[in-house]
Enzyme design. Sequence first.
Site, PDB file in Angstrom:
ATOM      1  N   GLY A  28       5.637   3.450   5.088  1.00  0.00           N
ATOM      2  CA  GLY A  28       5.465   4.267   6.297  1.00  0.00           C
ATOM      3  C   GLY A  28       6.809   4.751   6.785  1.00  0.00           C
ATOM      4  O   GLY A  28       7.827   4.568   6.122  1.00  0.00           O
ATOM      5  N   GLY A  29       6.788   5.370   7.939  1.00  0.00           N
ATOM      6  CA  GLY A  29       8.006   5.933   8.494  1.00  0.00           C
ATOM      7  C   GLY A  29       9.087   4.894   8.722  1.00  0.00           C
ATOM      8  O   GLY A  29      10.271   5.187   8.641  1.00  0.00           O
TER       9      GLY A  29
ATOM     10  N   ASP B 179       3.068  13.975  15.202  1.00  0.00           N
ATOM     11  CA  ASP B 179       3.284  13.878  13.756  1.00  0.00           C
ATOM     12  C   ASP B 179       1.945  13.854  13.025  1.00  0.00           C
ATOM     13  O   ASP B 179       1.728  13.044  12.134  1.00  0.00           O
ATOM     14  CB  ASP B 179       4.125  12.640  13.430  1.00  0.00           C
TER      15      ASP B 179
ATOM     16  N   GLY C 186       8.975   1.458   7.385  1.00  0.00           N
ATOM     17  CA  GLY C 186       8.904   0.242   6.603  1.00  0.00           C
ATOM     18  C   GLY C 186       7.652   0.206   5.755  1.00  0.00           C
ATOM     19  O   GLY C 186       6.807   1.097   5.841  1.00  0.00           O
ATOM     20  N   PRO C 187       7.519  -0.841   4.928  1.00  0.00           N
ATOM     21  CA  PRO C 187       6.386  -0.920   4.009  1.00  0.00           C
ATOM     22  C   PRO C 187       5.079  -1.313   4.711  1.00  0.00           C
ATOM     23  O   PRO C 187       5.109  -1.904   5.788  1.00  0.00           O
ATOM     24  CB  PRO C 187       6.807  -2.019   3.032  1.00  0.00           C
ATOM     25  N   VAL C 188       3.964  -0.959   4.070  1.00  0.00           N
ATOM     26  CA  VAL C 188       2.647  -1.352   4.578  1.00  0.00           C
ATOM     27  C   VAL C 188       1.954  -2.174   3.490  1.00  0.00           C
ATOM     28  O   VAL C 188       1.965  -1.783   2.316  1.00  0.00           O
ATOM     29  CB  VAL C 188       1.796  -0.112   4.927  1.00  0.00           C
TER      30      VAL C 188
ATOM     31  N   LYS D 266       1.769  -3.509   8.821  1.00  0.00           N
ATOM     32  CA  LYS D 266       2.907  -2.590   8.841  1.00  0.00           C
ATOM     33  C   LYS D 266       4.118  -3.419   9.235  1.00  0.00           C
ATOM     34  O   LYS D 266       4.154  -3.992  10.330  1.00  0.00           O
ATOM     35  CB  LYS D 266       2.620  -1.525   9.899  1.00  0.00           C
TER      36      LYS D 266
ATOM     37  N   LEU E 252       0.829  -1.213   0.000  1.00  0.00           N
ATOM     38  CA  LEU E 252       0.000   0.000   0.000  1.00  0.00           C
ATOM     39  C   LEU E 252       0.854   1.249   0.000  1.00  0.00           C
ATOM     40  O   LEU E 252       0.450   2.299  -0.474  1.00  0.00           O
ATOM     41  CB  LEU E 252      -0.890   0.033   1.246  1.00  0.00           C
ATOM     42  N   GLY E 253       2.032   1.145   0.577  1.00  0.00           N
ATOM     43  CA  GLY E 253       2.879   2.331   0.647  1.00  0.00           C
ATOM     44  C   GLY E 253       4.003   2.110   1.623  1.00  0.00           C
ATOM     45  O   GLY E 253       4.203   0.996   2.121  1.00  0.00           O
TER      46      GLY E 253
END
Length: 839
Positions: free
Chosen positions: A529-530, A645, A532-534, A548, A526-527
Amino acid sequence: MVFSIVLLFYFMFSTFTIISNAVELHTITTTQSLTDGQTMVSSDGTFELGFFSPSGSTSRNRYLGIWYKKISNGTVVWVANRDTPLTDASGGGVLKLTDGGILVLVNVNSTNTSFWSSSNSSSNNNIVNPVAQLLDSGNLVVRDANDENFLWQSFDYPCDTLLPGMKLGKNLVTGIDRHLWSWKSSDDPSKGEYSYGIDLRGFPQLVLLKGSVEKYRSGPWNGLRFSGSVGLLPNSIYTYRFVFDQQEVYYEYELINSSVFSRRVLNQNGILQRLTWNYKTQEWTVYVNTPSDNCDFYGLCQAYGICSIANSPVCGCLDKFGPRYPKDWGTADWSSGCVRKTPLDCHNESSNGFIKYSSVKLPDTRNSWFNRSMTLKECETVCLKNCSCMAYANIDIREGGSGCLLWFEDLIDIRELTEIGQDIYIRMASSELVSEVGSKSNRKMRKKVIVILALLAGVLVLGLTLALYVWMKKHQEQKLNRGESLDRGLEQCHTNESHKEDLELPMFDLSTIADATNNFSISNKLGEGGFGPVYKGILEEGKEIAVKRLSKYSTQGIDEFKNEVICIAKLQHRNLVKLLGCCFQGEEKMLIYEYMPNKSLDLFIFDQTQSKLLDWPRRFDIINGIARGLLYLHQDSRLRIIHRDLKASNILLDVNLIPKISDFGMARSFGENETGATTKRVVGTHGYMSPEYAVDGIFSVKSDVFSFGVLVLEMVSGKRNRGFFHPEHHLNLLGHSWRLFKEGRSLELVDAPLGEDSCCLSQVLRSIHIALLCVQQFPEDRPNMSSVVLMLGSGSALLQPKQPGFYTERTFPEIDYYTSSKQTTSSVNEITMTVLEAR
Ligand SMILES: *[C@@H]1O[C@H](CO)[C@@H](O)[C@H](O)[C@H]1NC(C)=O
Ligand SMILES: *[C@@H]1O[C@H](CO)[C@@H](O)[C@H](O)[C@H]1NC(C)=O
Ligand SMILES: *[C@@H]1O[C@H](CO)[C@@H](O)[C@H](O)[C@H]1NC(C)=O
Ligand SMILES: *[C@@H]1O[C@H](CO)[C@@H](O)[C@H](O)[C@H]1NC(C)=O
């Protein structure tokens, strides 16, 4: 302070009698008069002039008046012959215009006797062709057909209604003084007991009188509003101003949108009401009542008393003052007022000084003196010299304050106004000052003592800190040795107490997750994240999840990862993303969340096509959702958490577009009595970080509030704060919004399709206004989230924002606009980054 904006419905006398209105005229001339039964209509059809009888009146008196035609047919706003009605109801009244340009009402059934006429203050003698006309503003004017200047206008002779554009006050050149006068009763327009207008004694202020007795006082104009006018704050309905110069002193207001009707009425009970027209209910709604509460009544607490609506009883004495007759005060009889505990000694100038009282409505200025060019310091000097000068204050509170206002009598009618009140300096015997701030002579001495004490305290604290540090280090090592790898210092989200029993999280098998995500296939990603990948996954039972995964190569993610587990596992709220479980197996560390099919907010608002899907009502719901989620984090959750954040990409949207705050990697919890902390490791995202956090590493709930404000402005404008570019200037989005706000052009910011509802306009303006309050430079100027939620949900008056933080213009738009001495390790747009302190 409670803004008591009472939303009562106002039932106006809706029916009244005009005989027939078959004929509509557009002007009255010397040859074309207006008879009973005819009316004159303004060119846009908003107002109508004609003869009427008030409803309910048994006498059937006939009056010439102006009323709304387009809306609320029958709400009379002006009456010509209020004190001289035509008592004969047979319809003999005629409005004529004389060759000299004077309007007269005559009765044709009684030998044309005149029963009212307009005065003519104009000295213009060569009137050729006078005409009378009803303007779209509701102003009945007489002028020469070839001349734009008015010979006479009804706006100079108000009745009980102040319409937009009408001046309340005095023309110092012509002497015309415009007051509102209430009707005697709802069916009798003759002058009642109450009047409202400007009192020119001392510094001008608006006063409401019953006969000649003062009932309410607005207080002096302070550049932004009248000192005590609780309801007068910038809003989406009307703008207002006060003019005070050599020629004129007056207050007036204008509508922002001429189809959103609003008027000010002094009713027969002596209440000043601002009413706005509600198209849905077809009624006038009360926007604000004045007096709005007990403390608004003139001089309730008498000399040197202070009225605080939050107290019971409301009256008290100012600090350093006591009741003149304590016995009376004991029985809630405040008529004797208060006196200084230490009387003034007027023979010796140096035995006097001043004490500052903050957040008050300034006292009655009828015995005041003023000079607009003097500074506060000069003001103090002048006041000190004359022992009958009891107090001084700035005239204008904008831009740090200017001008000098001096009071020469006992101070009366002071009330506490916690948020919009101002400062006043009251004369006091020096002996009272010593205990408070120290007189001039021993101030130096005190300073020395303070410095020495501070030094001693510093040394002590340093020693203690060192000892504590050593102890903690040892303690930590011991713990680590015991293999408690999940444990971290106080710095992290959990507060060192056994996290284990709290972690009631379901554990997932690595194989289950691998199956669900197609073995972490790239097509399921999906994308990023700060840390690692999701991945998107589907469990066997069909439930969609988001996984996550902590990257094996991530060097700094592990702490954030653990932090997130501990933080979010304990939180449950409709507007927070829900953690379903986790998976720790070998090298693999994963968190499993509910899946959000609509992904994150940034994908909507910053995308030209997607943004069309989010109309304003949806955006407003999302703003409210985020606000509630944040309020839960800050105040209502067990942990009390600062997110640190908050940004568009961390707001996920579920299938119904309900926002869910996510990514708690940076979050910190704080104790019951703490409000924030300082960190050396500044983490967050450029464009969302508050000044005190980005520059000094100070974070608190107010730094989240700042980020929230940025987010709201982004949602309104569809533009990122960071990287915002405008052809006319180098301001960021905050600066741009502020600039538009100040110029009353906030609507230009709006990107969202506004939807059908007329509510949206005021909601948008209100949201921008609230956002600007959230992005104030100083944390103490920002509201907390509970106020934000309240403000979003109500129509109450809002404070005026000041210039926002990070307002400075960038010289080069490409360069980070607040680069300080600190090094940034990353400056990629929108990626959470760390600024390391180089101290
Ligand atoms: C009243 O005035 C009208 C018009 O000026 C005139 O025609 C009429 O005769 C007058 N009536 C009386 C009783 O004077
Ligand atoms: C107001 O103060 C200024 C500066 O102190 C002074 O020059 C001026 O004469 C004062 N005006 C009046 C009316 O006292
Ligand atoms: C003090 O001010 C008052 C009011 O302006 C004035 O009447 C009085 O003369 C002044 N006294 C002195 C000593 O200047
Ligand atoms: C003014 O208000 C009306 C009615 O609420 C609305 O239809 C119209 O769009 C508004 N005009 C502006 C310029 O906002």
